[in-house]
Write a protein that holds these residues in place. Structure first.
Motif, PDB file in Angstrom:
ATOM      1  N   GLU A   1       0.809  -1.221   0.000  1.00 54.18           N
ATOM      2  CA  GLU A   1       0.000   0.000   0.000  1.00 54.18           C
ATOM      3  C   GLU A   1       0.840   1.268   0.000  1.00 54.18           C
ATOM      4  N   ILE A   2       2.052   1.205   0.515  1.00 53.19           N
ATOM      5  CA  ILE A   2       2.921   2.378   0.521  1.00 53.19           C
ATOM      6  C   ILE A   2       4.321   1.970   0.082  1.00 53.19           C
ATOM      7  N   ALA A   3       5.060   2.949  -0.468  1.00 51.86           N
ATOM      8  CA  ALA A   3       6.441   2.697  -0.904  1.00 51.86           C
ATOM      9  C   ALA A   3       7.423   3.606  -0.190  1.00 51.86           C
ATOM     10  N   HIS A   4       7.004   4.235   0.903  1.00 51.99           N
ATOM     11  CA  HIS A   4       7.850   5.178   1.624  1.00 51.99           C
ATOM     12  C   HIS A   4       8.907   4.449   2.443  1.00 51.99           C
ATOM     13  N   VAL A   5       9.999   5.163   2.722  1.00 50.05           N
ATOM     14  CA  VAL A   5      11.098   4.594   3.503  1.00 50.05           C
ATOM     15  C   VAL A   5      11.472   5.560   4.624  1.00 50.05           C
ATOM     16  N   SER A   6      12.160   5.028   5.618  1.00 46.17           N
ATOM     17  CA  SER A   6      12.593   5.850   6.754  1.00 46.17           C
ATOM     18  C   SER A   6      13.462   7.010   6.279  1.00 46.17           C
ATOM     19  N   GLY A   7      13.293   8.142   6.955  1.00 51.21           N
ATOM     20  CA  GLY A   7      14.088   9.316   6.649  1.00 51.21           C
ATOM     21  C   GLY A   7      13.411  10.319   5.753  1.00 51.21           C
ATOM     22  N   GLU A   8      12.305   9.955   5.109  1.00 48.71           N
ATOM     23  CA  GLU A   8      11.610  10.908   4.253  1.00 48.71           C
ATOM     24  C   GLU A   8      11.012  12.029   5.099  1.00 48.71           C
ATOM     25  N   ARG A   9      11.001  13.231   4.528  1.00 50.31           N
ATOM     26  CA  ARG A   9      10.527  14.411   5.252  1.00 50.31           C
ATOM     27  C   ARG A   9       9.093  14.747   4.848  1.00 50.31           C
ATOM     28  N   PHE A  10       8.281  15.060   5.845  1.00 51.37           N
ATOM     29  CA  PHE A  10       6.895  15.464   5.638  1.00 51.37           C
ATOM     30  C   PHE A  10       6.583  16.634   6.561  1.00 51.37           C
ATOM     31  N   LEU A  11       5.381  17.178   6.402  1.00 57.10           N
ATOM     32  CA  LEU A  11       4.818  18.139   7.348  1.00 57.10           C
ATOM     33  C   LEU A  11       3.693  17.439   8.099  1.00 57.10           C
ATOM     34  N   ALA A  12       3.849  17.326   9.416  1.00 52.90           N
ATOM     35  CA  ALA A  12       2.821  16.706  10.238  1.00 52.90           C
ATOM     36  C   ALA A  12       1.760  17.755  10.578  1.00 52.90           C
ATOM     37  N   LEU A  13       0.496  17.414  10.346  1.00 58.91           N
ATOM     38  CA  LEU A  13      -0.600  18.312  10.710  1.00 58.91           C
ATOM     39  C   LEU A  13      -0.986  18.036  12.156  1.00 58.91           C
ATOM     40  N   VAL A  14      -0.592  18.952  13.038  1.00 55.32           N
ATOM     41  CA  VAL A  14      -0.833  18.806  14.471  1.00 55.32           C
ATOM     42  C   VAL A  14      -1.982  19.736  14.839  1.00 55.32           C
ATOM     43  N   VAL A  15      -3.086  19.153  15.273  1.00 58.55           N
ATOM     44  CA  VAL A  15      -4.298  19.929  15.575  1.00 58.55           C
ATOM     45  C   VAL A  15      -4.595  19.837  17.056  1.00 58.55           C
ATOM     46  N   GLY A  16      -4.603  20.991  17.736  1.00 58.65           N
ATOM     47  CA  GLY A  16      -4.945  21.052  19.147  1.00 58.65           C
ATOM     48  C   GLY A  16      -6.320  21.635  19.350  1.00 58.65           C
ATOM     49  N   ASP A  17      -6.653  21.890  20.596  1.00 52.57           N
ATOM     50  CA  ASP A  17      -7.972  22.462  20.896  1.00 52.57           C
ATOM     51  C   ASP A  17      -8.097  23.905  20.415  1.00 52.57           C
ATOM     52  N   ASP A  18      -6.980  24.644  20.434  1.00 50.40           N
ATOM     53  CA  ASP A  18      -7.044  26.071  20.108  1.00 50.40           C
ATOM     54  C   ASP A  18      -6.215  26.466  18.892  1.00 50.40           C
ATOM     55  N   ALA A  19      -5.383  25.581  18.364  1.00 48.95           N
ATOM     56  CA  ALA A  19      -4.496  25.956  17.270  1.00 48.95           C
ATOM     57  C   ALA A  19      -4.140  24.731  16.444  1.00 48.95           C
ATOM     58  N   ALA A  20      -3.628  25.003  15.257  1.00 50.16           N
ATOM     59  CA  ALA A  20      -3.158  23.942  14.371  1.00 50.16           C
ATOM     60  C   ALA A  20      -1.871  24.420  13.710  1.00 50.16           C
ATOM     61  N   ARG A  21      -1.007  23.458  13.392  1.00 53.43           N
ATOM     62  CA  ARG A  21       0.262  23.825  12.757  1.00 53.43           C
ATOM     63  C   ARG A  21       0.749  22.687  11.871  1.00 53.43           C
ATOM     64  N   LEU A  22       1.609  23.054  10.936  1.00 56.05           N
ATOM     65  CA  LEU A  22       2.306  22.094  10.098  1.00 56.05           C
ATOM     66  C   LEU A  22       3.747  22.029  10.584  1.00 56.05           C
ATOM     67  N   GLU A  23       4.146  20.875  11.062  1.00 55.90           N
ATOM     68  CA  GLU A  23       5.449  20.715  11.712  1.00 55.90           C
ATOM     69  C   GLU A  23       6.358  19.792  10.894  1.00 55.90           C
ATOM     70  N   PRO A  24       7.571  20.247  10.537  1.00 56.05           N
ATOM     71  CA  PRO A  24       8.489  19.388   9.779  1.00 56.05           C
ATOM     72  C   PRO A  24       8.884  18.158  10.596  1.00 56.05           C
ATOM     73  N   VAL A  25       8.787  16.987   9.986  1.00 57.45           N
ATOM     74  CA  VAL A  25       9.127  15.745  10.674  1.00 57.45           C
ATOM     75  C   VAL A  25       9.836  14.810   9.703  1.00 57.45           C
ATOM     76  N   SER A  26      10.502  13.820  10.265  1.00 53.92           N
ATOM     77  CA  SER A  26      11.108  12.747   9.507  1.00 53.92           C
ATOM     78  C   SER A  26      10.414  11.449   9.904  1.00 53.92           C
ATOM     79  N   ILE A  27       9.997  10.658   8.924  1.00 59.93           N
ATOM     80  CA  ILE A  27       9.244   9.451   9.235  1.00 59.93           C
ATOM     81  C   ILE A  27      10.166   8.257   9.452  1.00 59.93           C
ATOM     82  N   ARG A  28       9.671   7.282  10.198  1.00 61.50           N
ATOM     83  CA  ARG A  28      10.325   5.989  10.348  1.00 61.50           C
ATOM     84  C   ARG A  28       9.371   4.932   9.833  1.00 61.50           C
ATOM     85  N   VAL A  29       9.853   4.060   8.967  1.00 63.13           N
ATOM     86  CA  VAL A  29       9.044   2.966   8.436  1.00 63.13           C
ATOM     87  C   VAL A  29       9.674   1.654   8.867  1.00 63.13           C
ATOM     88  N   ARG A  30       8.928   0.855   9.612  1.00 61.67           N
ATOM     89  CA  ARG A  30       9.465  -0.431  10.081  1.00 61.67           C
ATOM     90  C   ARG A  30       8.519  -1.562   9.706  1.00 61.67           C
TER      91      ARG A  30
END
Length: 235
Positions: free
Chosen positions: A42-71
């Protein structure tokens, strides 16, 4: 002279081959992912790829740079021989977050709409407010079921001046001919002060099919355009 022309031709060929090699990295399209477990194909992604995580809280939302791990993980459907063909996507410090990748998005705070998300399905029509604009997310279902008792429904977004069909889904006619809309985020992700959506457009109970709709990618006369989607089936 022939030797010089041959040398130039070889240099041009080397340059073109280099461009062909780097093109997939430069021209990567918009992508959507989620921190979850997947069947291996279903996916072809590998560890180390960079994305923006959509972090949604009760009062705010942000796009946060992250590196994924695929195991590798055990797939209870596919791995009957004890092997681990499944894949799990993880991000340090975050669980259950959408991961976005697009040239239209930038890291930082984003403006959430009201409501910004739903944890439970909400019966359509639903009013979503962003700034001074009130959008309606609605569904329009057929009145005649097919031989299996299924009707087709269109998910429609309207801003008071324009309407756009975002997707077609199906449901049992006996359910009262009313869809229940699921969406994971509504707000301004791309910074153009117009509504963007992360919307579930699953057609069956066995799949999960979130899709990213961005207003900055919309064609003339449209409110949004579907730029990325993810289809996964229950593990």
């Amino acid at each position: 002279m022939e030797q010089i022309n041959g040398y130039r031709l070889e240099r041009w060929i080397a340059v073109l081959l280099g461009l062909l090699f780097f093109l997939p990295f430069v021209a990567r399209g918009d992508e959507l992912l989620y921190t979850d477990s997947y069947h291996g194909d279903e996916i072809a992604h590998v560890s180390g790829e960079r994305f923006l995580a959509l972090v949604v809280g009760d009062d705010a939302a942000r796009l946060e740079p992250v590196s994924i791990r695929v195991r590798g993980v055990y797939d209870p459907i596919e791995d009957l021989d004890g092997e681990m063909s499944g894949k799990r996507v993880e991000v340090e410090g975050h669980d259950d977050v959408f991961l976005l990748r697009s040239a239209r998005l930038r890291a930082g705070n984003v403006v959430a709409a009201t409501p910004a998300r739903t944890e439970l399905p909400i019966d359509a029509p639903l009013t979503i407010t962003l700034g001074a604009t009130h959008y309606t997310l609605d569904s329009r279902c057929g009145n005649t079921p097919d031989p299996d008792g299924i009707v087709e429904c269109a998910i429609v977004l309207d801003d008071g001046t324009r309407s756009q069909v975002l997707a077609h889904v199906f449901q049992f006619f006996e359910a009262g001919n009313e869809m229940r809309v699921f969406f994971s985020f509504a707000g301004d992700l791309d910074g153009d002060q117009r509504l963007d959506l992360l919307l579930d457009i699953s057609k069956t109970d066995h799949e999960w099919h979130p899709a990213l709709f961005l207003s900055s990618a919309a064609a003339d006369g449209e409110l949004v355009a579907k730029v990325a989607e993810l289809v996964t089936y229950a593990c």
